[in-house]
Design an enzyme around this catalytic site. Structure first.
Site, PDB file in Angstrom:
ATOM      1  N   ARG A 151       0.854  -1.192   0.000  1.00  0.00           N
ATOM      2  CA  ARG A 151       0.000   0.000   0.000  1.00  0.00           C
ATOM      3  C   ARG A 151       0.885   1.235   0.000  1.00  0.00           C
ATOM      4  O   ARG A 151       1.663   1.422   0.949  1.00  0.00           O
ATOM      5  CB  ARG A 151      -0.901   0.022   1.244  1.00  0.00           C
ATOM      6  CG  ARG A 151      -1.682  -1.261   1.503  1.00  0.00           C
ATOM      7  CD  ARG A 151      -2.943  -1.330   0.656  1.00  0.00           C
ATOM      8  NE  ARG A 151      -3.529  -2.667   0.704  1.00  0.00           N
ATOM      9  CZ  ARG A 151      -4.627  -2.983   1.394  1.00  0.00           C
ATOM     10  NH1 ARG A 151      -5.257  -2.070   2.101  1.00  0.00           N
ATOM     11  NH2 ARG A 151      -5.111  -4.217   1.346  1.00  0.00           N
ATOM     12  N   GLU A 169       0.797   4.017   1.096  1.00  0.00           N
ATOM     13  CA  GLU A 169       0.095   4.877   2.052  1.00  0.00           C
ATOM     14  C   GLU A 169       0.916   6.127   2.321  1.00  0.00           C
ATOM     15  O   GLU A 169       2.004   6.045   2.883  1.00  0.00           O
ATOM     16  CB  GLU A 169      -0.095   4.147   3.384  1.00  0.00           C
ATOM     17  CG  GLU A 169      -1.019   2.957   3.337  1.00  0.00           C
ATOM     18  CD  GLU A 169      -2.473   3.364   3.392  1.00  0.00           C
ATOM     19  OE1 GLU A 169      -2.752   4.586   3.446  1.00  0.00           O
ATOM     20  OE2 GLU A 169      -3.326   2.458   3.362  1.00  0.00           O
ATOM     21  N   HIS A 219      -0.097   2.490   9.837  1.00  0.00           N
ATOM     22  CA  HIS A 219       0.069   2.248   8.402  1.00  0.00           C
ATOM     23  C   HIS A 219       1.468   1.763   8.037  1.00  0.00           C
ATOM     24  O   HIS A 219       2.465   2.292   8.498  1.00  0.00           O
ATOM     25  CB  HIS A 219      -0.230   3.537   7.626  1.00  0.00           C
ATOM     26  CG  HIS A 219      -1.688   3.869   7.598  1.00  0.00           C
ATOM     27  ND1 HIS A 219      -2.241   4.790   8.451  1.00  0.00           N
ATOM     28  CD2 HIS A 219      -2.710   3.387   6.844  1.00  0.00           C
ATOM     29  CE1 HIS A 219      -3.548   4.884   8.213  1.00  0.00           C
ATOM     30  NE2 HIS A 219      -3.861   4.037   7.244  1.00  0.00           N
TER      31      HIS A 219
END
Lengths: 432, 432
Positions: B207, B209, B216
């Site tokens: 991800r 992020e 995260h």
């Protein structure tokens, strides 16, 4: 009523049963019609009476149905039981036609078609078999190593440096910086030897291989292990022997149906893997073939085939360890053989004529790493983060990696490694 | 002589033994000196006599030694046995100093220091414990699903389209084309339901992020499962219950030392996970807090915490399933609830106040996918390869994914998910 599996029918003779699965095949005979239903356990024969016979036209092969009927004994039916007086519900609409008939013993389509339609081609028992073997094999890999005191780790696939080989590495745009996809968990599994002594990892590795061959993939599943406090690489070989015995034993235990579908016999794993030194291997091949192999630093594929056949003849083994590869041809972190200058404690395991895995004892002292890297004319700066691992007490260690797809291909005799890869990635293929 | 582990000393009292490991700590007392040796099984106390005492100066902590001595019973020693009259060899040179003392019960360093020096920080039993729990938990995940007829698969991490969410995806230079790192194996595990009915995968997901938070990561380990022939999402929840019972049971069986080191008690998993509908959950929270939650489409973190506390009070459970999330807030492939327009068969599992996993029944008919994608104003073209899966007979199915690090963080009470990630990857961190 709860669904039962096709394999459970025999325990329900005389009772109403509910099955669910795919329409494997319809067979309209003169006096009777059959619907063969497929579920994850196998096939069930369903007898369709005169009244319902025409409705079979609405059930093309691969349509998913939920079906209720009565289980009755019939020695002529597969498994000795069939289902009569069925009623059914279609669960997801009539299946659209595929470029092949899933029910045939062997699918009539070329490899590209089979790969494009993998989610359907693999519904065929023979096509699916390698993946059932792979799942059992990986389970055996893990349980063997768990039993030997190894710990499973998960190391990053996004890395900051393109070390290892430098070439054939995929670049990633990482928050505006450049990152790379790991070609192996090599450095991380070594680091973790300093924590857990014995570690393994099963995960994807990435090679930007520009080669369009039957053996190369851009992404494959690597079974990696590394262990500390070894005397030399032979301690690693002993673990490998246990691992393959465990993998093959678990395949035999868990994947009997797949072995039958693929018509396979599993290889024996000898109590000790026969081992020959690289120099002796060259000598053997040279004397047998009359080639002058003086100064050769590696084995050609033909030499590997010859040696494999020799191991089969001499040792009754489909496996052969060639140890002591020349240091110059191995990765810089390979431990040299202190007793034979120029040779290393790196080895290959040949299986059925092909190199299956590489392994080695690694260097474990910081100064040795610096020497090895500089001796190759490389700069140590890109390795700084890796080399740090060796400054604070790292035991002698070694390890190996098994390419799952390559191993399964050798087991099943697949000509192309893509046949045993769910969704292969290569120079041309990025979907499905 | 073969090496034995520290845990095996008690079986060798009176005998000469060989140990190998790290110098965990040196203790110079007035009348005696101790060398505490650490190996993968624990600690061993070695008594260093007057003659050898000074040579301890050459054995800084974390140096790797191979040591021979005599095991003798001593009720005052850890485990009731110690080693006397030792001789040793240093295996890899004196260890250089670290920014913390590995032997302390808790390491005195901030998180960035600990992460930079992860291969050494994790030698501390308390730091290492979450990873031993993770390894046991993953083993429990697999063995539970193996027992339920699931098949393990390995699906590609390099994909051709940035589907799923579109945003937060890493781009890869793929032989001159653009590829992406898979954010989940979602589409592939669904496809494989059509082959194996029940599948799971343990692997990395990616991800991109841009959030710099304690929760995260750019790469984490996802435990994914998907199963066919479900009645609705509650069949998925029942599998989740078994999975967590199996994961926690395996932690209890295999990771006792880690639990002790981290001073942890494992949660109970109730025979049935308490379940509340999203609409009722909003109602409960609204009435308790006096907030007007009419029309809310999601639960705020504070609401999740309140609901978790409520489940603990009302059901004596640290786990709570919230089912029936509004369709609009779930992924397009989520199956709607045919009995409650606007609500879906998607659910979250809350654990100790936080959303731990999401799951759902998925759509399984081709036409439903086309409708769902176009209803969101999206083009179906990028999904063509995925949608093809649903044209040839896909059963009703559903599944879930567990973020391994997030789960372990909740179990251990880690404030930051990076504490339970071997080599975390985030906005700033790409090494080691």
């Amino acid at each position: 009523m709860n669904r039962i599996l096709s394999s459970e029918l025999a325990g329900h003779v005389g009772a109403t049963v509910r099955l669910a699965g795919w329409v494997h095949r319809r067979r309209q005979l003169k006096s009777v019609a059959f619907l063969i239903l497929r579920d994850r356990a196998g096939l069930a024969q369903v007898v369709v009476g005169e009244a319902a016979r025409e409705s079979l036209a609405d059930l093309p092969e691969e349509t998913v149905v939920d079906l209720t009927g009565t289980a009755v004994a019939n020695p002529a039916a597969p498994g000795g039981v069939e289902v009569v007086d069925p009623t059914w519900t279609v669960l997801s609409g009539a299946a659209e036609p595929l470029p092949f008939d899933v029910y045939r013993p062997e699918l009539r389509a070329g490899l590209p078609t089979l790969l494009d339609a993998a989610p359907f081609a693999l519904r065929n028992a023979r096509q699916r078999a390698p993946f059932e073997l792979a799942a059992a094999g990986v389970a055996g890999f893990r349980s063997t190593l768990d039993g030997l005191g190894f710990t499973e780790v998960h190391t990053p696939k996004l890395v900051g440096y393109a070390t290892e080989s430098g070439a054939n590495v995929f670049g990633v745009d990482y928050f505006g910086r450049k990152a790379y996809l790991a070609q192996s968990p090599q450095f991380y599994k070594q680091a973790m030897v300093g924590v857990f002594e014995r570690v393994y990892e099963v995960g994807p590795v990435f090679r930007a291989e520009p080669h369009d061959t039957a053996r190369h993939l851009a992404e494959y599943t690597s079974l990696d292990a590394e262990l500390g406090f070894v005397q030399d690489h032979r301690d690693v070989v002993r673990v490998i022997r246990e691992v393959f015995a465990g993998m093959i034993g678990t395949m035999a235990d868990r994947a009997g149906a797949a072995l039958a579908a693929a018509d396979l016999t599993l290889p024996d794993v000898p109590a000790e893997l026969p081992t020959v030194h690289f120099a002796d291997a060259l000598d053997l091949v040279g004397r047998a073939t009359g080639e002058d192999l003086t100064g050769e630093q590696d084995l050609a594929p033909a030499h590997e085939r010859w040696l494999s056949a020799w191991a089969e003849r001499e040792h009754g083994s489909e496996w052969l360890v060639v140890e002591g590869y020349p240091t110059a041809k191995r990765a810089f972190y390979t431990h040299p053989d202190p007793d034979r200058p120029g040779y290393s404690r790196g080895f290959d395991l040949l299986f059925r004529g092909l190199e299956l895995i590489s392994g080695a004892q690694r260097l474990h002292r910081y100064a040795d790493y610096v020497d090895a890297i500089t001796a190759r004319g490389e700069d140590i700066a890109p390795y700084a983060s890796y080399l740090e691992f060796f400054r604070h007490g790292m035991p002698p260690h070694g390890g190996f990696a098994i390419g799952l797809e390559r191993f399964v291909a050798r087991l099943t005799g697949a000509a192309n490694v893509r046949e045993v890869t769910l969704f292969p990635r290569d120079l041309h293929r990025l979907t499905p």
